[in-house]
Motif scaffolding. Structure first.
Motif, PDB file in Angstrom:
ATOM      1  N   GLN A  87       0.822  -1.214   0.000  1.00 19.72           N
ATOM      2  CA  GLN A  87       0.000   0.000   0.000  1.00 19.72           C
ATOM      3  C   GLN A  87       0.851   1.256   0.000  1.00 19.72           C
ATOM      4  O   GLN A  87       0.565   2.224  -0.712  1.00 19.72           O
ATOM      5  N   LEU A  90       2.148   1.685  -3.504  1.00 18.50           N
ATOM      6  CA  LEU A  90       1.057   2.141  -4.377  1.00 18.50           C
ATOM      7  C   LEU A  90       0.807   3.634  -4.186  1.00 18.50           C
ATOM      8  O   LEU A  90       0.593   4.364  -5.158  1.00 18.50           O
ATOM      9  N   LEU A 116       3.083  -1.665 -11.431  1.00 18.66           N
ATOM     10  CA  LEU A 116       1.662  -1.697 -11.124  1.00 18.66           C
ATOM     11  C   LEU A 116       1.073  -3.034 -11.560  1.00 18.66           C
ATOM     12  O   LEU A 116       0.212  -3.596 -10.886  1.00 18.66           O
ATOM     13  N   VAL A 119       1.723  -5.694  -8.949  1.00 23.54           N
ATOM     14  CA  VAL A 119       0.807  -5.536  -7.816  1.00 23.54           C
ATOM     15  C   VAL A 119      -0.597  -5.982  -8.208  1.00 23.54           C
ATOM     16  O   VAL A 119      -1.286  -6.657  -7.444  1.00 23.54           O
ATOM     17  N   VAL A 127      -5.595  -1.116  -6.526  1.00 17.30           N
ATOM     18  CA  VAL A 127      -4.897  -0.915  -7.807  1.00 17.30           C
ATOM     19  C   VAL A 127      -5.693   0.020  -8.709  1.00 17.30           C
ATOM     20  O   VAL A 127      -5.117   0.886  -9.379  1.00 17.30           O
ATOM     21  N   THR A 130      -5.111   3.638  -7.674  1.00 15.43           N
ATOM     22  CA  THR A 130      -3.751   4.055  -8.035  1.00 15.43           C
ATOM     23  C   THR A 130      -3.644   4.302  -9.526  1.00 15.43           C
ATOM     24  O   THR A 130      -3.064   5.298  -9.963  1.00 15.43           O
TER      25      THR A 130
END
Length: 147
Positions: A87, A90, A116, A119, A127, A130
């Motif tokens: 987290q 992110l 990304l 993740v 996600v 983000t």
């Protein structure tokens, strides 16, 4: 709590700042990646992305066969460590609008990269938020090539 070492990609290929932009593009093609960490010896000195090559080199008419990676790479690179929370990283990605962050060990050596995509496939929480923040428009970055 899931940490970066749980989702990062290890054994990352790097490139020297003295290599050509053409070699960087070839390496990206061979590895099927859009960014390569730039190292001088063991020290991370920047990142070169497909966007850096396109916007900072090709778009301004530079010869990729003679232009050096150091001339177009990003030098203000955000990094993370293996023990940081997913987290937290992110949040960093969203703050600086990047999709990839090099992972360093306690001695500052590059040990991986987290994207990304890494993740998203291994840790789906947050996600989407983000990605929305990363995808927000920002000013063009042409400062590296303007004189």
């Amino acid at each position: 709590m899931q940490t970066i070492q749980d989702v990062m990609t290890r054994d990352v290929q790097t490139i020297s700042p003295q290599e050509t932009v053409q070699r960087a593009a070839q390496l990206m093609d061979e590895l099927n990646v859009g960014a390569i960490p730039v190292t001088d010896g063991d020290k991370l000195v920047g990142m070169i992305t497909d966007r850096d090559i396109t916007v900072r080199s090709v778009a301004v008419g530079q010869d990729p066969g003679t232009t050096k990676v150091t001339d177009v790479m990003s030098t203000d690179v955000r990094t993370c460590t293996t023990d940081q929370s997913v987290q937290d990283v992110l949040d960093q990605m969203a703050d600086v609008q990047v999709r990839r962050i090099p992972v360093l060990d306690d001695s500052g050596q590059i040990v991986g990269i987290v994207s990304l995509g890494d993740v998203a496939t291994k840790h789906s929480a947050d996600v989407d938020r983000t990605l929305d923040e990363i995808s927000s428009p920002s000013e063009p970055d042409r400062s590296a090539t303007q004189h």
